[in-house]
Scaffold this motif. Sequence first.
Motif, short mmCIF file in Angstrom:
data_model
loop_
_atom_site.label_atom_id
_atom_site.label_comp_id
_atom_site.label_asym_id
_atom_site.label_seq_id
_atom_site.Cartn_x
_atom_site.Cartn_y
_atom_site.Cartn_z
N GLU A 227 0.83 -1.04 -0.07
CA GLU A 227 0.16 -0.02 0.13
C GLU A 227 0.93 1.24 -0.05
O GLU A 227 0.51 2.10 -0.53
N ASN A 228 2.00 1.26 0.86
CA ASN A 228 2.85 2.34 0.66
C ASN A 228 3.44 2.83 -0.72
O ASN A 228 3.62 3.89 -1.08
N SER A 229 3.83 1.57 -1.22
CA SER A 229 4.52 1.86 -2.64
C SER A 229 3.34 2.28 -3.71
O SER A 229 3.69 3.11 -4.32
N TYR A 230 2.19 1.59 -3.61
CA TYR A 230 1.11 2.09 -4.30
C TYR A 230 0.97 3.70 -4.28
O TYR A 230 0.66 4.52 -5.13
N GLU A 234 0.92 6.41 -7.17
CA GLU A 234 -0.24 7.07 -7.29
C GLU A 234 -0.07 8.72 -7.45
O GLU A 234 -0.77 9.28 -8.37
N GLU A 235 0.72 9.10 -6.88
CA GLU A 235 1.36 10.45 -6.67
C GLU A 235 1.44 11.10 -8.24
O GLU A 235 1.24 12.22 -8.67
N ARG A 236 2.28 10.31 -8.77
CA ARG A 236 2.73 10.80 -10.27
C ARG A 236 1.32 10.96 -11.27
O ARG A 236 1.41 11.85 -11.87
N PHE A 237 0.54 9.80 -11.10
CA PHE A 237 -0.44 9.69 -12.08
C PHE A 237 -1.69 11.05 -11.63
O PHE A 237 -2.16 11.77 -12.60
N VAL A 238 -1.65 11.26 -10.33
CA VAL A 238 -2.63 12.23 -9.76
C VAL A 238 -2.08 13.63 -10.40
O VAL A 238 -2.74 14.49 -10.96
#
Length: 245
Positions: A227-230, A234-238
Amino acid sequence: MFNVLQDATVDTLNGERTAPIYEYWKSGYYDSIPKDKMVIGDTLPSYDAMLSRYQSKEFEYIESISDKLSFFDKLIDRIGAFISSLFPTPKHNFNEGIVNVLAIIGAVIFVFLIYKFFLSRKQVYIHHQKEEEEERQIDFIEKNLLQVDVATYLSEALQQKNYALAIRYLHLMNIQLLGRKGIVQWNQSKTNSELMEQVDNAMLKADFLDCASVFDYVWFGGFTITENSYTKYEERFVQFQRRWS
């Protein structure tokens, strides 16, 4: 009879008495034996009557004992024979209790292995079935990318803690954004490089390929992400979707 016996015992050879010779087959040998009359009552049944009593199925003994065994009994016998083959008869005499303990341990191990075998097969089947369902869902989304709500599928993947699938949905959301804005012409068969050939903005192209590299690493690399890696990925896509929406 006395005369016969006498004749048999007085024969001598060179003046010496020999062993008597009994001529049982000689005619009249048994005439001196007293005879009793057999009394046959009137109530004694005939032979045919007695034989008929033993013609019912209760007196049929031809069938094999194995025919009377149920399927469960046969299965227990086979398991017992298999366990016995695992523990051959020892040459030395052991305590019967030790042999029984070893047999019980062998039976427990056997049952455990059978359980693990069927459990592993069930897990493989469920996993395979889940993968097929997942691929069908992805195929549907990609074919209808410009019309479907990918965010709904993303939320579902996060609830299942399927973070690799969530990264794939984030990547499809990036493509959906560019397709709806008319920057790229979406087609399910196109690769990321083919899509970027339609983009003139160098910064947009660099940001997209940066997200695409994360998707390739996670999805095609087969790595299990936490979950931490995700959250970090995720931040890059957001950021991409905020910048180019």
